[in-house]
Design a protein around this motif. Sequence first.
Motif, short mmCIF file in Angstrom:
data_model
loop_
_atom_site.label_atom_id
_atom_site.label_comp_id
_atom_site.label_asym_id
_atom_site.label_seq_id
_atom_site.Cartn_x
_atom_site.Cartn_y
_atom_site.Cartn_z
N LYS A 307 26.89 -12.24 49.20
CA LYS A 307 27.52 -12.60 48.14
C LYS A 307 27.09 -11.78 47.05
O LYS A 307 28.08 -11.49 46.17
CB LYS A 307 27.12 -14.25 47.92
N ASP A 308 25.91 -11.55 47.01
CA ASP A 308 25.60 -10.39 45.83
C ASP A 308 26.20 -9.23 45.94
O ASP A 308 26.63 -8.50 44.87
CB ASP A 308 24.09 -10.24 46.15
N ILE A 313 31.04 -5.44 44.34
CA ILE A 313 32.33 -4.68 44.79
C ILE A 313 33.42 -5.31 43.62
O ILE A 313 34.26 -4.66 43.29
CB ILE A 313 32.88 -4.94 46.01
N ILE A 314 33.38 -6.66 43.50
CA ILE A 314 34.34 -7.12 42.58
C ILE A 314 34.16 -6.88 41.13
O ILE A 314 35.16 -6.36 40.17
CB ILE A 314 34.33 -8.71 42.41
N ARG A 315 32.92 -6.65 40.67
CA ARG A 315 32.63 -6.07 39.52
C ARG A 315 32.70 -4.49 39.24
O ARG A 315 32.21 -3.96 38.39
CB ARG A 315 31.25 -6.47 39.17
N LYS A 316 33.21 -3.91 40.36
CA LYS A 316 33.61 -2.51 40.47
C LYS A 316 32.22 -1.79 40.24
O LYS A 316 32.23 -0.53 39.64
CB LYS A 316 34.45 -1.94 39.36
N GLU A 317 31.05 -2.29 40.93
CA GLU A 317 29.65 -1.41 40.92
C GLU A 317 29.49 -0.79 42.01
O GLU A 317 28.52 -0.12 42.31
CB GLU A 317 28.49 -2.65 40.53
N ASP A 320 34.55 1.52 46.33
CA ASP A 320 35.23 2.56 45.80
C ASP A 320 35.70 2.13 44.09
O ASP A 320 36.64 2.75 43.58
CB ASP A 320 36.67 2.69 46.45
N ARG A 321 34.90 1.27 43.70
CA ARG A 321 34.85 0.82 42.37
C ARG A 321 36.36 0.40 41.80
O ARG A 321 36.83 0.35 40.58
CB ARG A 321 34.66 2.07 41.20
N SER A 322 36.95 -0.20 42.77
CA SER A 322 38.50 -0.79 42.49
C SER A 322 38.40 -2.10 42.22
O SER A 322 39.56 -2.74 41.73
CB SER A 322 39.30 -0.61 44.07
N GLY A 323 37.19 -3.06 42.55
CA GLY A 323 37.17 -4.30 42.51
C GLY A 323 37.77 -5.20 43.57
O GLY A 323 38.02 -6.37 43.23
N GLU A 376 33.79 -17.18 40.92
CA GLU A 376 32.92 -17.18 39.85
C GLU A 376 33.01 -16.34 39.03
O GLU A 376 32.70 -16.35 37.76
CB GLU A 376 31.55 -17.09 40.67
N ILE A 377 33.40 -15.16 39.33
CA ILE A 377 33.38 -13.87 38.36
C ILE A 377 34.91 -13.95 37.72
O ILE A 377 34.71 -13.46 36.62
CB ILE A 377 33.12 -12.66 39.26
N ARG A 378 35.87 -14.12 38.25
CA ARG A 378 37.08 -13.95 37.70
C ARG A 378 37.45 -15.10 36.86
O ARG A 378 38.69 -15.02 36.30
CB ARG A 378 37.96 -13.25 38.91
#
Length: 453
Positions: A307-308, A313-317, A320-323, A376-378
């Motif tokens: 999950k971490d 990936i979702i935070r573009k970190e 490919d930094r696409s989220g 959780e993030i979005r």
Amino acid sequence: MNSIDLSQLKLQALDQIKKTYTKIDENLYDKYNVKKGLRNSDGTGVMAGLTAVGDVKGYIVEDGERNPVEGRLRYRGINLVDIVNNCKKDGRFGYEEVVYLLLFGVLPTKSQLKTFNQWIGESREMPEGFVNDMVLKAPSANIMNKMGRSVLALYSYDDNPDDLSLTNILRQSVELIARFGTIASVAYQAKRHYHDNKSMYLHNPRTDLSTAENFLYMLRPDNHFTQLEAEILDTALMIHAEHGGGNNSAFATRVLSSSGTDTYSAISAAVGSLKGPKHGGANAKVMGMIEDFKANVKNWDSPEQVKDHIAKIIRKESFDRSGLVYGMGHAIYTLSDPRAVILKQKAHELAVERGREEEFRLYENIEKYTPEVFAEIRGNIKVMCANVDLYSGFVYNMLEIPPELYTPLFAVSRIAGWCAHRIEEVATCSKIIRPAYKSIIKGSEYVPIDERV
């Protein structure tokens, strides 16, 4: 014009392009009721036509609200799951039966299927001189590019390419369906030799094998493959064969077909569409993302660690930094993608045989935890399921199919749906597809050349 002047002109041209092609104000789409991407505001597709070929369901609309349901895919009204399960129960390959169903609209009898299989098998051989002149003498580093060019080139080898009678289009369709696997295999060998500096293995197609068997036979240097490998590839071909008239490549086929153009032009457009990473290349993106997980997650069975990394990936970190979490979510399917459900079962079956169960669980965990992390993030409670691309690349990898063949293999399957949609467009529609575009540019006066700055 000297080189300095030319360089300056190029810089000026680039600057002007940046000024001319500015991003269009998003508010204008609402103002003029324009459906960007032919999508409604809720993400559903604009109704652009009617079809009796394929039916894709992932939600129902009641009282103006979109309600999620388990995904369903039907070919000519028949549930894909029933087709796959019955072929498996009978212990036979099913892709050719799917092709027959899509083209003719009915399931074949044993006799009809036997004859059709013979027709497919005998059509696999390329025209005399084609492989040497069109593939080996002009190899491409991108196999989809070579497939599109090969389809267009086949026009020149057809004695009757422009005849739009249904009999002739059917003949062209069967020949293309039969030859797509041959083209992909030969194009890969040419790429392998001329671009990768590796050995090239050219095998003639066999008339007595199924499409899945023949593809593996031509791909492998020693022609060897197992029954399980062929059965799983056959399943993959079955589930990718058709996905409604609104998907980008099928719609491209119908747009060109509506103009009255020839079969080769229409199908090459579909190949070009599928070549795009937003359409046919997603499974390769999944494989790249999985490698990113492997490099950064020590314990693949740990929910916290998986999950971490999904969160990164979702935070573009990461990746490919696409989220984007590739292989998750779909434009139509909500609770489930029936193709993913089928292929997941096959992926597990093959993973057990190949000793890759731990890796399979990583895919399962990505499927399980992505919706939770995404919400959780979005702050988005949109229902999200795994799509077919999450497991297809893993399956192809276990079948030892090179990544550069993933999208071409998609085309080898989807050519059946494309041809069915072309025939339907020519047979049932009489108007050229011509949507409208609203011009937002203001009028301006012509400036004589001597007065321009």
